[in-house]
Design a protein around this motif. Sequence first.
Motif, PDB file in Angstrom:
ATOM      1  N   PRO A  94      30.967  61.386  46.364  1.00 27.00           N
ATOM      2  CA  PRO A  94      32.400  61.262  46.687  1.00 27.00           C
ATOM      3  C   PRO A  94      32.748  59.917  47.315  1.00 27.00           C
ATOM      4  O   PRO A  94      33.729  59.278  46.924  1.00 27.00           O
ATOM      5  CB  PRO A  94      32.630  62.426  47.658  1.00 27.00           C
ATOM      6  N   THR A  95      31.944  59.470  48.270  1.00 28.93           N
ATOM      7  CA  THR A  95      32.199  58.169  48.896  1.00 28.93           C
ATOM      8  C   THR A  95      32.033  57.037  47.888  1.00 28.93           C
ATOM      9  O   THR A  95      32.864  56.124  47.812  1.00 28.93           O
ATOM     10  CB  THR A  95      31.253  57.963  50.088  1.00 28.93           C
ATOM     11  N   ALA A  96      30.958  57.087  47.105  1.00 32.75           N
ATOM     12  CA  ALA A  96      30.715  56.021  46.129  1.00 32.75           C
ATOM     13  C   ALA A  96      31.837  55.929  45.114  1.00 32.75           C
ATOM     14  O   ALA A  96      32.337  54.836  44.802  1.00 32.75           O
ATOM     15  CB  ALA A  96      29.383  56.261  45.424  1.00 32.75           C
ATOM     16  N   TRP A  97      32.263  57.062  44.588  1.00 32.66           N
ATOM     17  CA  TRP A  97      33.305  57.044  43.551  1.00 32.66           C
ATOM     18  C   TRP A  97      34.667  56.696  44.132  1.00 32.66           C
ATOM     19  O   TRP A  97      35.468  56.039  43.475  1.00 32.66           O
ATOM     20  CB  TRP A  97      33.337  58.399  42.842  1.00 32.66           C
ATOM     21  N   LEU A  98      34.935  57.133  45.359  1.00 33.52           N
ATOM     22  CA  LEU A  98      36.202  56.767  45.997  1.00 33.52           C
ATOM     23  C   LEU A  98      36.331  55.256  46.109  1.00 33.52           C
ATOM     24  O   LEU A  98      37.375  54.685  45.766  1.00 33.52           O
ATOM     25  CB  LEU A  98      36.289  57.399  47.389  1.00 33.52           C
ATOM     26  N   TRP A  99      35.242  54.605  46.563  1.00 31.91           N
ATOM     27  CA  TRP A  99      35.318  53.160  46.820  1.00 31.91           C
ATOM     28  C   TRP A  99      35.012  52.321  45.595  1.00 31.91           C
ATOM     29  O   TRP A  99      34.897  51.099  45.686  1.00 31.91           O
ATOM     30  CB  TRP A  99      34.443  52.812  48.016  1.00 31.91           C
ATOM     31  N   ILE A 100      34.905  52.965  44.438  1.00 31.33           N
ATOM     32  CA  ILE A 100      34.979  52.234  43.180  1.00 31.33           C
ATOM     33  C   ILE A 100      36.368  52.392  42.573  1.00 31.33           C
ATOM     34  O   ILE A 100      36.858  51.536  41.836  1.00 31.33           O
ATOM     35  CB  ILE A 100      33.877  52.698  42.194  1.00 31.33           C
ATOM     36  N   LEU A 101      37.050  53.490  42.921  1.00 28.82           N
ATOM     37  CA  LEU A 101      38.423  53.711  42.462  1.00 28.82           C
ATOM     38  C   LEU A 101      39.434  52.870  43.246  1.00 28.82           C
ATOM     39  O   LEU A 101      40.422  52.385  42.674  1.00 28.82           O
ATOM     40  CB  LEU A 101      38.785  55.188  42.577  1.00 28.82           C
ATOM     41  N   VAL A 102      39.188  52.689  44.543  1.00 23.14           N
ATOM     42  CA  VAL A 102      40.120  51.901  45.361  1.00 23.14           C
ATOM     43  C   VAL A 102      40.236  50.469  44.843  1.00 23.14           C
ATOM     44  O   VAL A 102      41.362  49.964  44.630  1.00 23.14           O
ATOM     45  CB  VAL A 102      39.705  51.941  46.844  1.00 23.14           C
ATOM     46  N   PRO A 103      39.128  49.736  44.612  1.00 25.30           N
ATOM     47  CA  PRO A 103      39.270  48.389  44.041  1.00 25.30           C
ATOM     48  C   PRO A 103      39.927  48.380  42.663  1.00 25.30           C
ATOM     49  O   PRO A 103      40.634  47.427  42.322  1.00 25.30           O
ATOM     50  CB  PRO A 103      37.827  47.880  43.966  1.00 25.30           C
ATOM     51  N   LEU A 104      39.688  49.431  41.866  1.00 24.70           N
ATOM     52  CA  LEU A 104      40.347  49.517  40.558  1.00 24.70           C
ATOM     53  C   LEU A 104      41.858  49.559  40.733  1.00 24.70           C
ATOM     54  O   LEU A 104      42.597  48.835  40.049  1.00 24.70           O
ATOM     55  CB  LEU A 104      39.855  50.754  39.809  1.00 24.70           C
ATOM     56  N   ALA A 105      42.330  50.395  41.666  1.00 20.87           N
ATOM     57  CA  ALA A 105      43.765  50.469  41.922  1.00 20.87           C
ATOM     58  C   ALA A 105      44.297  49.143  42.470  1.00 20.87           C
ATOM     59  O   ALA A 105      45.365  48.664  42.054  1.00 20.87           O
ATOM     60  CB  ALA A 105      44.052  51.599  42.904  1.00 20.87           C
ATOM     61  N   LEU A 106      43.545  48.523  43.380  1.00 15.48           N
ATOM     62  CA  LEU A 106      44.001  47.258  43.968  1.00 15.48           C
ATOM     63  C   LEU A 106      43.982  46.116  42.954  1.00 15.48           C
ATOM     64  O   LEU A 106      44.772  45.180  43.062  1.00 15.48           O
ATOM     65  CB  LEU A 106      43.137  46.913  45.176  1.00 15.48           C
ATOM     66  N   SER A 107      43.101  46.195  41.970  1.00 15.76           N
ATOM     67  CA  SER A 107      43.077  45.149  40.936  1.00 15.76           C
ATOM     68  C   SER A 107      44.362  45.152  40.118  1.00 15.76           C
ATOM     69  O   SER A 107      44.737  44.145  39.506  1.00 15.76           O
ATOM     70  CB  SER A 107      41.869  45.335  40.014  1.00 15.76           C
ATOM     71  N   LEU A 108      45.062  46.287  40.113  1.00 14.46           N
ATOM     72  CA  LEU A 108      46.333  46.408  39.392  1.00 14.46           C
ATOM     73  C   LEU A 108      47.536  46.120  40.278  1.00 14.46           C
ATOM     74  O   LEU A 108      48.546  45.583  39.813  1.00 14.46           O
ATOM     75  CB  LEU A 108      46.465  47.824  38.808  1.00 14.46           C
ATOM     76  N   ALA A 109      47.422  46.461  41.567  1.00 13.62           N
ATOM     77  CA  ALA A 109      48.611  46.435  42.427  1.00 13.62           C
ATOM     78  C   ALA A 109      48.592  45.370  43.513  1.00 13.62           C
ATOM     79  O   ALA A 109      49.643  45.085  44.114  1.00 13.62           O
ATOM     80  CB  ALA A 109      48.785  47.812  43.085  1.00 13.62           C
ATOM     81  N   PHE A 110      47.438  44.764  43.803  1.00 14.82           N
ATOM     82  CA  PHE A 110      47.340  43.853  44.953  1.00 14.82           C
ATOM     83  C   PHE A 110      46.294  42.788  44.641  1.00 14.82           C
ATOM     84  O   PHE A 110      45.245  42.725  45.251  1.00 14.82           O
ATOM     85  CB  PHE A 110      46.938  44.658  46.198  1.00 14.82           C
ATOM     86  N   ASN A 111      46.610  41.918  43.681  1.00 13.56           N
ATOM     87  CA  ASN A 111      45.551  41.063  43.151  1.00 13.56           C
ATOM     88  C   ASN A 111      46.064  39.707  42.668  1.00 13.56           C
ATOM     89  O   ASN A 111      45.606  39.186  41.661  1.00 13.56           O
ATOM     90  CB  ASN A 111      44.846  41.794  41.997  1.00 13.56           C
ATOM     91  N   GLN A 112      46.995  39.112  43.400  1.00 21.60           N
ATOM     92  CA  GLN A 112      47.502  37.789  43.002  1.00 21.60           C
ATOM     93  C   GLN A 112      46.387  36.741  42.987  1.00 21.60           C
ATOM     94  O   GLN A 112      46.376  35.850  42.143  1.00 21.60           O
ATOM     95  CB  GLN A 112      48.611  37.346  43.960  1.00 21.60           C
ATOM     96  N   SER A 113      45.471  36.838  43.922  1.00 17.85           N
ATOM     97  CA  SER A 113      44.387  35.855  44.015  1.00 17.85           C
ATOM     98  C   SER A 113      43.309  36.077  42.964  1.00 17.85           C
ATOM     99  O   SER A 113      42.479  35.194  42.729  1.00 17.85           O
ATOM    100  CB  SER A 113      43.743  35.926  45.403  1.00 17.85           C
ATOM    101  N   GLY A 114      43.292  37.250  42.356  1.00 20.56           N
ATOM    102  CA  GLY A 114      42.236  37.597  41.406  1.00 20.56           C
ATOM    103  C   GLY A 114      40.925  37.968  42.071  1.00 20.56           C
ATOM    104  O   GLY A 114      39.899  38.096  41.388  1.00 20.56           O
ATOM    105  N   SER A 115      40.943  38.154  43.400  1.00 23.37           N
ATOM    106  CA  SER A 115      39.698  38.427  44.120  1.00 23.37           C
ATOM    107  C   SER A 115      39.068  39.762  43.715  1.00 23.37           C
ATOM    108  O   SER A 115      37.852  39.934  43.808  1.00 23.37           O
ATOM    109  CB  SER A 115      39.945  38.413  45.627  1.00 23.37           C
ATOM    110  N   PHE A 116      39.875  40.719  43.276  1.00 26.14           N
ATOM    111  CA  PHE A 116      39.351  42.015  42.870  1.00 26.14           C
ATOM    112  C   PHE A 116      38.842  42.022  41.430  1.00 26.14           C
ATOM    113  O   PHE A 116      38.304  43.035  40.969  1.00 26.14           O
ATOM    114  CB  PHE A 116      40.416  43.103  43.026  1.00 26.14           C
ATOM    115  N   GLY A 117      39.016  40.907  40.709  1.00 23.16           N
ATOM    116  CA  GLY A 117      38.646  40.893  39.307  1.00 23.16           C
ATOM    117  C   GLY A 117      39.703  41.602  38.472  1.00 23.16           C
ATOM    118  O   GLY A 117      40.720  42.076  38.985  1.00 23.16           O
ATOM    119  N   SER A 118      39.455  41.683  37.196  1.00 23.01           N
ATOM    120  CA  SER A 118      40.432  42.320  36.311  1.00 23.01           C
ATOM    121  C   SER A 118      40.304  43.834  36.365  1.00 23.01           C
ATOM    122  O   SER A 118      39.272  44.378  36.777  1.00 23.01           O
ATOM    123  CB  SER A 118      40.226  41.849  34.872  1.00 23.01           C
TER     124      SER A 118
END
Length: 400
Positions: A94-118
């Motif tokens: 649960p912890t591992a999958w949660l914190w792989i989903l959070v960056p996925l969401a942030l890559s779409l919504a909070f990623n002007q710098s591109g730091s989260f990747g595509s």
Amino acid sequence: MNNKKNLDIEYLRALAIAMTIATHLPILLPFYSETFLPLLSVYMPWTGVDLFFCISGYVVSKSYLEHLDRYHDKGLFAVAAQAFWLRRFYRLLPTAWLWILVPLALSLAFNQSGSFGSWFENLRSLTAVMTFTANLANQYGKLLGPNSVYWSLALEEQFYLLFPLFLLLVRSWRWRVGLLLGLIALQFGLSRDPFAGPVSAMLFSFRLDAMVWGVILYLVSRTELYRQFEPTFLADKGWLRVAFVGLLVYLLGAIPGQMIAVPVAVGLVAIVSLLLVGIASYDKGYLPVPAALSKGLGWLGSRSYAIYVIHICAFHASTELWHRYAQARGVELGTSFTLELVLTALVMMVVAAELNYRLVEQPLRRKGAELARQRLARFVGAEEDSRDVAVRSTAARELA
């Protein structure tokens, strides 16, 4: 079994996560690359992961090996293995999958710098993580992208899958120790330099030495030999504890920093990890931890798993936040933002790890333990003896 949590093991977890965070600081502070490079050629702290591996091998064996053997003798090994996997599933995934989903969401919504990747890189990471192949995927075009730390979690998951099967197939203490030592010997002389080519890099991502040493440590701890090797010389002399343990901590990072081109370097790192975990396994305060730091290091050790999967996300979020701030003011995000980047990432990491520990890890660990208990109860009823209760209690504490 002693149900008290081993604080020395927690201190080693704190050391391991601190080394891991230090390894990844160039992600947060890329403008210091030229400064980091000579430092990392002297002391390379990525071996905090090997220390984690050794701790895992020892603690899982201590918590479950006798438990699985006992149910094997009752003809219920398959049920006990299922209960073990249930506990591991609820503890880790649960912890591992949660914190792989959070960056996925942030890559779409909070990623002007591109730091989260595509978003696609993050989705591909999610696929590798959920199929337990992250260490393999990381060797093919760096398919884990911005979530490369998950390679080591995949290796642990593979270990947890095979651990009960090994106990099922190999029943003799001597055969277990002999085969495990053989596995270590098989890898020991092979180059596992991650920079030396595809074969070495692949072996680097499947290095088992440290985890196997952890299992052997527990097997030996059930014998008189363990008592004879107790480092009692560390008991009364504080300066000797500082010098001896300090030397081991130095070697843990100096060997890969200065000797990674030597084929046996990774094998030596595993032995150093074994020595540190071996000292901690006696739970007699042989590690030189000042009383003023004890509580903080205990917290860091208990939250180390959450911090491990969260810290890269915190680095990227801090970079994105200050990138936006710098862009709004028409300045470059560089060395002048060092303190802001570090403090923001640290706060995010600490808060997220604490929330994850309280709201995700703890409740789901208890859920997994209850489901495992129910699974066993279907076959053994309410007559589980006190030793089984002790195993469950110890597992909950040691694997926290």
